[in-house]
Design a protein around this motif. Structure first.
Motif, PDB file in Angstrom:
ATOM      1  N   TYR A  85       0.844  -1.202   0.000  1.00  0.00           N
ATOM      2  CA  TYR A  85       0.000   0.000   0.000  1.00  0.00           C
ATOM      3  C   TYR A  85       0.878   1.251   0.000  1.00  0.00           C
ATOM      4  O   TYR A  85       0.532   2.268  -0.604  1.00  0.00           O
ATOM      5  CB  TYR A  85      -0.898  -0.031   1.237  1.00  0.00           C
ATOM      6  N   TRP A  86       2.034   1.165   0.697  1.00  0.00           N
ATOM      7  CA  TRP A  86       2.973   2.279   0.751  1.00  0.00           C
ATOM      8  C   TRP A  86       4.130   2.110  -0.234  1.00  0.00           C
ATOM      9  O   TRP A  86       4.616   3.078  -0.785  1.00  0.00           O
ATOM     10  CB  TRP A  86       3.556   2.423   2.165  1.00  0.00           C
ATOM     11  N   ASP A 122      -4.574   5.287   6.145  1.00  0.00           N
ATOM     12  CA  ASP A 122      -3.196   4.910   6.480  1.00  0.00           C
ATOM     13  C   ASP A 122      -3.120   4.267   7.858  1.00  0.00           C
ATOM     14  O   ASP A 122      -2.353   3.316   8.076  1.00  0.00           O
ATOM     15  CB  ASP A 122      -2.291   6.150   6.442  1.00  0.00           C
ATOM     16  N   ASN A 142      -4.465   0.769   7.561  1.00  0.00           N
ATOM     17  CA  ASN A 142      -3.499  -0.087   6.877  1.00  0.00           C
ATOM     18  C   ASN A 142      -2.400  -0.550   7.832  1.00  0.00           C
ATOM     19  O   ASN A 142      -2.006  -1.718   7.836  1.00  0.00           O
ATOM     20  CB  ASN A 142      -2.875   0.649   5.692  1.00  0.00           C
TER      21      ASN A 142
END
Length: 518
Positions: free
Chosen positions: A142-143, A325, A328
């Protein structure tokens, strides 16, 4: 038969020495230490059932069946799981055993059934560990989408194995705090989704139950009523994966002080856990995000990062920009914690099989700290299955692993329920008064029959999608491989060891291999 024990408790109230001079389990060396604290057991039973199946997998079920099918499926499977847990609780309270589910299968049904149960449970957690580590790698993407998932499988794999070689009290403490994070996050996302559905988000849109009409029960794969039935059934199969791990508390029998008191206490929490996290969770989810949302459809087909979580989709749609975020990062904790408990369960199952003479004896060896080191190493080796991502799409491999884990998990439920029903038959045949039993589950044994019916339905029909439109050999094998292995293991162990099916009056309801402390 009677069993005499010499006990000595340390300052934590844990059993430090247990010896039998006649019958039962002789504890001298190569034994697990009873160092789990009651709060560890409580949190372990809660945390192990909260994973990617609920936070992420519920999105694919929502798109397939709609909010009505999702809610109904989670409620029906949740009721079945509750009865699975109360079945464990009754047996554990009356006859606590350090050999887990396979021990009850051997003692209540047939040694061949116990053998198959133990190996099935071992297979399940061998597959579950790389499944959760794959999910952890996808969460990091995701990052950092530029980094290969295999890197994170290796990094997190080393971390979870390291935790599993710690003394069990340290392992329990680690899982306790990781579990606390899971609980806080789940309560947070459920409350946020409810607030969003009631119009409390930045967009101030009050959706209520508007997303239920007309898509409460969606068509899936085919049109008409048959399509709506398949949509509901897709939700049922996914719900089984989401509930996987709920029964894990049974693996702590051998390392829990006063199991007759603490195990039933942990089991009783199941009802509230299922009601609050699962049923209410998917109810508010169906209120906060439409099942045909483009973000939800795209995310669930592509990955298992926060983008794939229907809870995150609901938060984004409401115009909240900070939480994705944070969610996540929380999902990363979910998946790593789940992988750690997978290694724990696999290693303790292999240890139990070895103690019963159903696996090589080396796996029954423990360190001075009580850790079955060789079993941990053997379980850790299979983390390498996660590296299949090198030759296949990560999402495809994840789907394969999920299919295997689901059927192994449901077979575990069947094994527990069959053992329990035989236990109840033995109790009746041997005229044991029910009012003398330490714990009686609500609506038992009728609840166990309901749970067995649901579980067998899932086992038989979980491969429905391999026959729709065109036959898929890969899907068929993945959905029925676990069942074939289970039946094969029963058959060959019966032939190899010439085991006999136990009649109700032949079941041993007397010998105790763990002393329960009052």
């Amino acid at each position: 038969m009677s069993t005499n024990f010499d006990e000595k408790e340390n300052q934590d109230g844990c059993l430090s020495k247990l010896e039998s001079n006649k019958v039962g389990e002789v504890i001298t060396e190569d034994q697990l230490h009873r160092d789990f604290k009651p709060r560890h057991v409580m949190m372990f039973s809660i945390a192990c059932s909260i994973g990617t199946g609920l936070v992420i997998g519920s999105g694919s079920a929502l798109t397939a069946g709609g909010p009505g099918s999702l809610f109904l499926a989670y409620a029906l499977v949740g009721i079945a799981v509750f009865f699975v847990m109360t079945s464990i609780g009754e047996m554990a309270a009356y006859l606590p055993m350090s050999k887990g589910f396979s021990g009850y299968g051997t003692r209540m049904v047939d040694p061949a059934f116990g053998f198959a149960t133990g190996w099935n449970y071992f297979f399940k957690y061998l597959i579950a560990a790389p499944t959760n580590l794959t999910a952890a790698g996808l969460v990091v993407q995701y990052w950092r989408p530029d980094l290969n998932v295999a890197i994170w499988i290796a990094v997190f794999g080393i971390a979870v194995v390291s935790v599993n070689v710690l003394p069990v009290k340290n392992f329990g403490e680690t899982e306790f705090w990781l579990g606390m994070i899971k609980v806080v996050v789940m309560f947070t996302v459920i409350i946020v989704c409810l607030v969003i559905a009631l119009g409390g988000g930045p967009n101030h849109y009050r959706s209520g139950f508007s997303y239920w009409d007309p898509n409460a029960f969606k068509e899936y794969l085919v049109n008409g009523d048959k399509g709506r039935l398949l949509g509901w059934w897709a939700c049922m199969c996914q719900a089984c994966f989401a509930y996987t791990g709920t029964e894990v508390v049974g693996m702590t029998f051998g390392e829990t002080p006063n199991p007759r008191k603490n195990i039933p206490k942990a089991v009783k929490q199941t009802f509230w856990r299922i009601g609050s996290f699962y049923v209410i969770g998917v109810l508010v989810l169906g209120m906060a995000v439409p099942s045909d949302d483009p973000r939800l459809l795209g995310a669930t087909e592509a990955s298992t990062s926060a983008a794939a979580s229907p809870f995150v989709v609901a938060i984004r749609n409401a115009g909240i920009s900070v939480l994705p975020d944070i969610i996540n990062a929380s999902l990363l904790v979910f998946t790593i914690s789940a992988a750690s408990s997978d290694i724990y369960c696999a290693s303790r199952t292999l240890y139990s099989l070895a103690k019963d003479g159903q696996a090589p004896r080396i796996f029954a060896k423990t360190l001075d700290s009580g850790i079955p080191a060789w079993s941990v190493v053997a379980s850790a080796v299979f983390i390498g299955l996660g590296f299949l991502n090198a030759s296949k799409s990560t999402s495809v491999v994840f789907t394969y692993l999920v299919s295997l884990v689901t059927i192994f998990a449901v077979l575990n439920w069947v094994a527990i329920l069959v053992s329990y029903l035989h236990f109840r038959r033995a109790v009746k045949a041997q005229s044991v008064p029910l009012n003398t039993m330490p714990y009686i589950g609500a609506l038992q044994p009728y609840g166990a029959w309901y749970a067995l019916f649901v579980s067998l339905l899932v086992i038989v029909f979980n491969g429905y999608d391999s026959f729709v439109h065109s036959f898929s050999a890969t899907t068929f094998v993945l959905k029925y491989l676990g069942t074939a292995l289970f039946v094969t293991n029963i058959g060959w162990w019966k032939l190899y060891r010439r085991t006999s099916y136990l009649k109700p009056k032949e079941v041993d309801l007397i010998t105790v291999d763990i002393t329960a402390q009052d």
